[in-house]
Design a protein around this motif. Structure first.
Motif, PDB file in Angstrom:
ATOM      1  N   PHE A 155      -9.311  57.147 -41.135  1.00  0.00           N
ATOM      2  CA  PHE A 155     -10.613  57.396 -40.521  1.00  0.00           C
ATOM      3  C   PHE A 155     -10.604  56.807 -39.114  1.00  0.00           C
ATOM      4  O   PHE A 155      -9.811  55.917 -38.795  1.00  0.00           O
ATOM      5  N   THR A 156     -11.489  57.308 -38.276  1.00  0.00           N
ATOM      6  CA  THR A 156     -11.515  56.889 -36.886  1.00  0.00           C
ATOM      7  C   THR A 156     -12.949  56.752 -36.391  1.00  0.00           C
ATOM      8  O   THR A 156     -13.854  57.444 -36.884  1.00  0.00           O
ATOM      9  N   LEU A 157     -13.147  55.872 -35.421  1.00  0.00           N
ATOM     10  CA  LEU A 157     -14.440  55.707 -34.752  1.00  0.00           C
ATOM     11  C   LEU A 157     -14.477  56.429 -33.411  1.00  0.00           C
ATOM     12  O   LEU A 157     -15.480  56.320 -32.682  1.00  0.00           O
ATOM     13  N   ASN A 158     -13.431  57.178 -33.097  1.00  0.00           N
ATOM     14  CA  ASN A 158     -13.372  57.851 -31.801  1.00  0.00           C
ATOM     15  C   ASN A 158     -14.471  58.884 -31.634  1.00  0.00           C
ATOM     16  O   ASN A 158     -14.940  59.127 -30.515  1.00  0.00           O
ATOM     17  N   ASN A 159     -14.885  59.513 -32.741  1.00  0.00           N
ATOM     18  CA  ASN A 159     -15.956  60.506 -32.639  1.00  0.00           C
ATOM     19  C   ASN A 159     -17.256  59.865 -32.169  1.00  0.00           C
ATOM     20  O   ASN A 159     -17.963  60.417 -31.305  1.00  0.00           O
ATOM     21  N   TYR A 160     -17.591  58.711 -32.716  1.00  0.00           N
ATOM     22  CA  TYR A 160     -18.812  58.023 -32.293  1.00  0.00           C
ATOM     23  C   TYR A 160     -18.673  57.517 -30.859  1.00  0.00           C
ATOM     24  O   TYR A 160     -19.653  57.505 -30.104  1.00  0.00           O
ATOM     25  N   ARG A 161     -17.464  57.103 -30.480  1.00  0.00           N
ATOM     26  CA  ARG A 161     -17.248  56.665 -29.103  1.00  0.00           C
ATOM     27  C   ARG A 161     -17.438  57.830 -28.137  1.00  0.00           C
ATOM     28  O   ARG A 161     -18.008  57.670 -27.050  1.00  0.00           O
ATOM     29  N   THR A 162     -16.987  59.013 -28.551  1.00  0.00           N
ATOM     30  CA  THR A 162     -17.147  60.196 -27.701  1.00  0.00           C
ATOM     31  C   THR A 162     -18.609  60.602 -27.579  1.00  0.00           C
ATOM     32  O   THR A 162     -19.095  60.922 -26.498  1.00  0.00           O
ATOM     33  N   VAL A 163     -19.316  60.593 -28.688  1.00  0.00           N
ATOM     34  CA  VAL A 163     -20.704  61.046 -28.693  1.00  0.00           C
ATOM     35  C   VAL A 163     -21.634  60.074 -27.977  1.00  0.00           C
ATOM     36  O   VAL A 163     -22.513  60.469 -27.209  1.00  0.00           O
ATOM     37  N   LEU A 164     -21.441  58.783 -28.206  1.00  0.00           N
ATOM     38  CA  LEU A 164     -22.402  57.791 -27.721  1.00  0.00           C
ATOM     39  C   LEU A 164     -22.003  57.132 -26.403  1.00  0.00           C
ATOM     40  O   LEU A 164     -22.880  56.677 -25.658  1.00  0.00           O
ATOM     41  N   VAL A 165     -20.710  57.086 -26.088  1.00  0.00           N
ATOM     42  CA  VAL A 165     -20.290  56.272 -24.939  1.00  0.00           C
ATOM     43  C   VAL A 165     -19.431  57.045 -23.955  1.00  0.00           C
ATOM     44  O   VAL A 165     -19.813  57.224 -22.795  1.00  0.00           O
ATOM     45  N   ASP A 166     -18.271  57.510 -24.409  1.00  0.00           N
ATOM     46  CA  ASP A 166     -17.243  57.966 -23.483  1.00  0.00           C
ATOM     47  C   ASP A 166     -17.206  59.470 -23.262  1.00  0.00           C
ATOM     48  O   ASP A 166     -16.337  59.951 -22.535  1.00  0.00           O
ATOM     49  N   GLY A 167     -18.101  60.228 -23.887  1.00  0.00           N
ATOM     50  CA  GLY A 167     -18.026  61.679 -23.776  1.00  0.00           C
ATOM     51  C   GLY A 167     -18.567  62.197 -22.468  1.00  0.00           C
ATOM     52  O   GLY A 167     -19.038  61.470 -21.599  1.00  0.00           O
ATOM     53  N   GLN A 168     -18.472  63.497 -22.277  1.00  0.00           N
ATOM     54  CA  GLN A 168     -19.048  64.137 -21.113  1.00  0.00           C
ATOM     55  C   GLN A 168     -20.570  64.100 -21.217  1.00  0.00           C
ATOM     56  O   GLN A 168     -21.148  63.671 -22.207  1.00  0.00           O
ATOM     57  N   ALA A 169     -21.230  64.600 -20.173  1.00  0.00           N
ATOM     58  CA  ALA A 169     -22.700  64.531 -20.133  1.00  0.00           C
ATOM     59  C   ALA A 169     -23.334  65.264 -21.307  1.00  0.00           C
ATOM     60  O   ALA A 169     -24.345  64.820 -21.858  1.00  0.00           O
TER      61      ALA A 169
END
Length: 420
Positions: A155-169
């Protein structure tokens, strides 16, 4: 007679089974979103979320290390490493591999593939590889290797990092989360305040037309939301134009822009040429308040009318005013009903998209709520199910928390006034 003796009727088991099935049906998609939000795109595309806790066999493509990592050993140029470590994945077991997408299972673990001018590649069952060539390797990227491997649950937390922090606008849900709270909290509190006063008046104050008002409120419960949108939007625009005419002079051809600003308008900070957008938080608050008031008044009135009459009469004998009775007696006793409606109103406004689109969201995107943000993700991230699942679970996390913390008041508030 069996029931009188204390035995449960047979129908009770059917009720329990029905409730259990309903709980499973509602819980199934929620758990699915939660589990999928911690999985990668490859995992979601290769297997269902219910298999996430078990080892999975999946096909993937991994590149060897770049030519920069080559070493010269015994006159040959060698690149060594582990394919799983190259991608940062958990270790797995390879059952077959290949060097072409046309035949991804051409070789078994331990076999050596002749790649011509690119050398010879050997891949072990644990992902270790050795790429050997007589000539020096060139280029920027490594060779492609197609694997069929069994990997352990990961499992990974990268999806939440993308959605909440590091993703595009378009991926960031943080601002949409704040906007949704800005809409939901006032749209829940305002109708409760208004409905509590109205419910007390309809329950304990005698005046002409009370029965007619109660009938009107019951009738408003069946008015469809979609039927009232256009009249309410027109009324909202008329209020904006009336306000501009009150504090200044509207521009000819555009009644929602100031041509001149009076003293009252300057007090509010307006200048000539300013435009008042008909879409904003005030409009969506008013819309949610209007659509929520009939249910709120009906629910609270039924609860308040069932409160002991002796308490109110004793308070009046002691000299308490209606306002004191309302604030010090009725409100504390009506907390279950207030909490019950708060749950409904909060869930409705949090999950709303239609009212937000009509009364709030404009082209700037500054007031986008979470439901609208998820719709945009469907357009920009239609194939990225891991991002969509994560965004959806972020959206439902707050309503679930509110419901679980306040569910003990829900049934008490709904059943209030139904029996004596």
């Amino acid at each position: 007679m069996d029931n009188i003796a204390g035995k449960k009727p047979a129908l009770i088991w059917a009720t329990h089974i029905s409730v259990a099935l309903l709980v499973i049906l509602w819980l199934f998609p929620t758990v699915g979103l939660f589990v999928s939000s911690f999985r990668t795109a490859d995992q979601i595309s290769s297997s269902g979320w219910w298999k996430a806790m078990f080892p999975q066999e999946q096909n993937t493509m991994i590149r060897t290390a770049s030519p920069e990592m080559q070493q010269q050993i015994d006159g040959n140029y060698v690149i060594e490493g582990n394919l799983f470590e190259e991608e940062g994945d958990a270790a797995g077991e390879i059952s077959a591999w290949g060097i072409s997408s046309r035949d991804i299972a051409a070789y078994a673990p331990g076999d050596t593939a002749d790649m011509g001018e690119d050398g010879q590649l050997t891949v072990a069952v644990n992902g270790d590889y050795r790429l050997v060539n007589e000539a020096e390797f060139s280029g920027r990227r490594g060779e492609r290797v197609f694997l069929t491997a069994t990997t352990p649950p990961s499992f990974t937390l990268n999806n939440y990092r993308t959605v909440l922090v590091d993703g595009q606008a378009t991926d960031k849900m943080g601002k949409a989360f704040i906007n949704t709270l800005t809409v939901t909290i006032p749209a829940t509190v305002i109708p409760i305040l208004i409905a509590a006063f109205a419910a007390y008046a309809l329950a304990w104050m005698d005046f002409r037309g009370r029965a007619f008002l109660i009938a009107v409120i019951v009738g408003l419960l069946v008015v469809p939301l979609q039927l009232a949108l256009i009249p309410l939007l027109s009324f909202h625009g008329a209020v904006v134009e009336w306000f501009i005419a009150l504090v200044g002079t509207p521009m000819e051809g555009n009644a929602r822009r100031f041509a001149e600003v009076g003293a009252l308008g300057r007090l509010f900070g307006f200048e000539p040429g300013d435009t008042i957008n008909s879409k904003g938080y005030l409009g969506v608050w008013a819309a949610h308040t209007g659509f929520g008031l009939p249910l709120a008044i009906y629910l609270l009135r039924n609860y308040m009318v069932g409160l002991p009459k002796d308490i109110i009469e004793n308070a009046r004998v002691d000299g308490a005013t209606d306002f004191q009775i309302f604030t010090k007696i009725i409100l504390p006793l009506s907390f279950p009903a207030l909490a019950s409606f708060a749950i409904f109103q909060f869930l409705w406004t949090w999950n709303d998209l239609l009212v937000a689109l009509v009364f709030l969201i404009d082209s700037s995107g500054e007031t986008t709520v979470m439901t609208r943000q998820i719709v945009e993700l469907l357009g920009t991230r239609g194939g990225n199910w891991e991002i969509l699942a994560t965004a959806a679970f972020v959206s439902i996390a707050v309503p679930l928390t509110v419901f679980f913390f306040m569910q003990k008041y829900l049934v008490r508030g709904l059943l209030a006034g139904s029996v004596k």
